[in-house]
Design a protein around this motif. Structure first.
Motif, short mmCIF file in Angstrom:
data_model
loop_
_atom_site.label_atom_id
_atom_site.label_comp_id
_atom_site.label_asym_id
_atom_site.label_seq_id
_atom_site.Cartn_x
_atom_site.Cartn_y
_atom_site.Cartn_z
N ILE A 24 8.64 16.53 -25.04
CA ILE A 24 9.32 17.79 -26.05
C ILE A 24 10.13 18.42 -26.08
CG2 ILE A 24 9.45 18.06 -28.89
CD1 ILE A 24 7.67 15.76 -29.19
N MET A 25 10.90 18.84 -25.92
CA MET A 25 12.39 20.19 -25.73
C MET A 25 12.82 20.44 -27.57
SD MET A 25 12.83 20.50 -21.40
CE MET A 25 11.71 19.88 -20.91
N MET A 26 12.96 21.52 -27.57
CA MET A 26 13.31 22.43 -28.28
C MET A 26 13.93 23.83 -28.34
SD MET A 26 11.22 20.55 -32.27
CE MET A 26 10.24 20.80 -31.15
N THR A 27 12.79 24.43 -28.90
CA THR A 27 13.36 26.17 -28.11
C THR A 27 13.39 26.02 -26.68
OG1 THR A 27 10.92 26.63 -28.00
CG2 THR A 27 11.61 26.69 -30.26
N PHE A 28 12.33 25.65 -25.97
CA PHE A 28 13.19 25.06 -24.85
C PHE A 28 14.82 25.01 -24.25
CE2 PHE A 28 13.87 23.95 -19.98
CZ PHE A 28 13.22 24.88 -19.40
N ALA A 29 15.14 23.77 -25.07
CA ALA A 29 15.98 23.09 -24.18
C ALA A 29 17.35 24.74 -25.56
CB ALA A 29 16.69 21.77 -25.48
N ALA A 30 17.33 24.60 -25.85
CA ALA A 30 18.09 25.88 -26.64
C ALA A 30 18.33 26.89 -25.81
CB ALA A 30 18.22 26.84 -28.36
N HIS A 31 17.01 27.48 -25.19
CA HIS A 31 17.27 28.48 -24.11
C HIS A 31 17.71 28.52 -22.72
CE1 HIS A 31 14.36 30.88 -27.42
NE2 HIS A 31 15.93 31.12 -27.69
N ASN A 276 -1.43 13.82 -22.49
CA ASN A 276 -1.91 15.28 -23.19
C ASN A 276 -2.23 16.32 -22.74
OD1 ASN A 276 -4.57 14.25 -22.17
ND2 ASN A 276 -5.23 14.81 -23.97
N PHE A 277 -1.22 16.81 -21.53
CA PHE A 277 -1.65 18.20 -20.84
C PHE A 277 -1.63 19.63 -21.89
CE2 PHE A 277 1.73 16.03 -18.89
CZ PHE A 277 2.47 17.15 -18.81
N ASP A 278 -2.17 19.97 -21.54
CA ASP A 278 -1.44 21.37 -22.90
C ASP A 278 -0.28 22.16 -22.60
OD1 ASP A 278 -1.82 23.83 -23.77
OD2 ASP A 278 -3.67 24.06 -24.25
N PRO A 279 0.51 21.74 -23.39
CA PRO A 279 2.18 23.03 -23.35
C PRO A 279 1.22 24.33 -22.77
CG PRO A 279 1.65 22.00 -25.33
CD PRO A 279 0.17 21.48 -24.77
N VAL A 280 0.52 24.71 -23.32
CA VAL A 280 0.71 26.69 -23.20
C VAL A 280 0.38 26.43 -21.42
CG1 VAL A 280 -0.32 28.67 -23.64
CG2 VAL A 280 0.88 26.68 -25.20
N ALA A 281 -1.80 25.87 -22.24
CA ALA A 281 -2.35 26.68 -20.32
C ALA A 281 -2.20 26.04 -19.69
CB ALA A 281 -3.36 25.78 -20.60
N VAL A 282 -0.86 24.79 -18.98
CA VAL A 282 -0.76 23.70 -18.43
C VAL A 282 0.77 24.39 -18.08
CG1 VAL A 282 -0.61 21.49 -17.30
CG2 VAL A 282 -2.55 22.30 -18.29
N LEU A 283 1.97 24.29 -18.53
CA LEU A 283 3.16 23.68 -18.40
C LEU A 283 3.56 25.61 -18.25
CD1 LEU A 283 5.22 21.32 -19.90
CD2 LEU A 283 5.00 21.44 -18.10
N LEU A 284 3.56 26.02 -19.19
CA LEU A 284 3.75 27.60 -19.59
C LEU A 284 2.93 28.63 -18.37
CD1 LEU A 284 5.34 29.35 -21.23
CD2 LEU A 284 3.51 29.79 -22.71
N ALA A 309 3.73 13.37 -21.15
CA ALA A 309 4.08 14.55 -21.37
C ALA A 309 3.66 15.56 -22.10
CB ALA A 309 5.01 14.02 -23.11
N ALA A 310 3.89 16.53 -21.83
CA ALA A 310 2.93 18.00 -22.50
C ALA A 310 2.34 16.74 -24.68
CB ALA A 310 3.61 19.67 -22.79
N SER A 311 1.18 17.18 -24.46
CA SER A 311 0.69 16.59 -25.83
C SER A 311 1.71 17.18 -26.95
CB SER A 311 -0.25 17.47 -25.81
OG SER A 311 -0.50 19.32 -26.09
N CYS A 312 2.62 18.67 -26.49
CA CYS A 312 3.15 18.87 -27.77
C CYS A 312 4.40 19.64 -27.25
CB CYS A 312 2.15 20.26 -28.45
SG CYS A 312 3.29 19.51 -30.84
N GLU A 313 5.37 20.15 -28.21
CA GLU A 313 6.43 20.75 -27.12
C GLU A 313 6.95 22.11 -26.60
OE1 GLU A 313 9.93 23.66 -28.96
OE2 GLU A 313 8.61 23.47 -30.30
N VAL A 314 7.40 21.57 -25.26
CA VAL A 314 6.83 22.24 -24.26
C VAL A 314 8.11 24.05 -24.87
CG1 VAL A 314 8.78 23.16 -22.22
CG2 VAL A 314 8.18 20.63 -22.60
#
Length: 338
Positions: A24-31, A276-284, A309-314
């Motif tokens: 799921i991408m929102m703020t990342f997509a805009a930026h 369901n990996f952590d979008p912050v601890a893993v992706l970010l 997918a990450a478990s919530c928004e990227v």
């Protein structure tokens, strides 16, 4: 195999070249395309272009119109403030007092400025990638929408103090959400995502009474129109895992604090797990190698129809190298099923 074929085959339990990437991408997509969030939230062309860009750059298997939880609330009449490059704000709940419910009226999604903008986004994406990449529309769950209109704390008290009042509010909300979902499908959405974040904050018996029946009604309408349903509940849903498949969702997002293996066992062959990996601890915050490892671990336990997918928004600011590592891990995995 294109993204549309990959997603449909995965849900049918048929062969795929790799697991679908459903971030799921929102703020990342805009930026990513250099646009402030206020433009992303209020201009379907910016939202559409941002999603097309990240889909192509990071091998996503969907384009999406999810943005913020206030589209329906705004069209009901709530005041929403849009800072130039930050999340939207609702300074005052529309239903500040229980007596305000009498003024809440059904609103046609086509006539609401913000809902019609999302419908236009679906149409915009359909014209560009329809039939090749699944298009995901989005609605609020009835209980989530009630929280948007009433305020979370007030609504949680209402569940105890005035449950009949809450049911009356939910009836108004669910009818608008069904109409909104139908309008997006008519415009070309292949999938309708439903966000019901507040459902993780209530007891299982309350979920069964105040959230699940309305999710079921929305998803029944989605299926009647030939589209797929994705359920996203932010937070720890461990206590309500056995009830989530009863919603009728085809794909259910699992947050990082939930045991993905257990979720897959509870769901059985269907619906598909997603996460369901952590979008912050893993992706970010992690390295590309750590991202690959997290992706692989989820694929090992997520079941034969698992969506990655990450478990919530990227998060905005996620290193593109980490998103590429996610895509690379899926290609390396191929069509193998654990």
């Amino acid at each position: 195999m294109n993204a549309y074929q990959r997603v449909m085959n995965r849900l049918r339990g048929e062969a795929v070249d790799r697991p679908p990437n459903f971030n799921i991408m929102m703020t990342f997509a805009a930026h990513y395309i250099g646009q402030p969030l206020s433009h992303y939230y209020q201009d379907y062309r910016v939202l559409g272009d941002a999603n097309l860009a990240v889909q192509a750059a990071f091998d996503l298997d969907l384009v999406q119109t999810i943005s913020d939880p206030y589209r329906e609330a705004a069209d009901f009449g709530a005041t929403i403030i849009f800072p130039e490059d930050d999340l939207p704000l609702c300074p005052q709940p529309l239903l500040a007092e229980p007596s305000d419910l009498g003024r809440l009226k059904y609103v046609d999604p086509h006539s609401g400025r913000r809902m019609s903008d999302r419908i236009a986004a679906v149409r915009y994406l359909r014209e560009r990638v329809g039939g090749e990449v699944p298009i995901m529309g989005w609605v609020e769950g009835a209980l989530a929408e009630a929280a948007d209109l009433r305020g979370v704390s007030a609504l949680l008290l209402d569940l105890y103090d005035r449950p009949e009042w809450v049911r009356e509010l939910l009836e108004v909300c669910v009818e608008v959400e069904i109409a909104f979902a139908r309008a997006q499908i008519e415009a070309g959405a292949d999938i309708i995502g439903l966000g019901d974040a507040i459902a993780s904050q209530i007891a299982p018996d309350m979920y069964r009474e105040f959230a699940l029946p309305y999710e079921q009604r929305i998803f029944a309408a989605v299926h009647e129109m030939g589209a797929l349903a994705r359920l996203h509940i932010c937070g720890n849903t461990t206590r309500i895992l056995p009830y989530l498949p009863q919603s009728g969702a085809d794909i259910i997002d699992i947050e990082w604090m939930v045991d993905l293996k257990r979720a897959a066992e509870v769901f059985g062959e269907y619906p598909a797990t997603c996460g369901n990996f952590d979008p912050v601890a893993v992706l970010l915050q992690a390295t590309p190698d750590e991202v690959r490892e997290a992706v692989h671990k989820c694929l090992q336990v997520g079941g034969a129809r698992h969506f990655s997918a990450a478990s919530c928004e990227v998060p905005s600011g996620t290193p593109p190298a980490n998103l590429r590592a996610h895509a690379e891990a899926l290609r390396a995995h191929g069509g193998w099923v654990h």
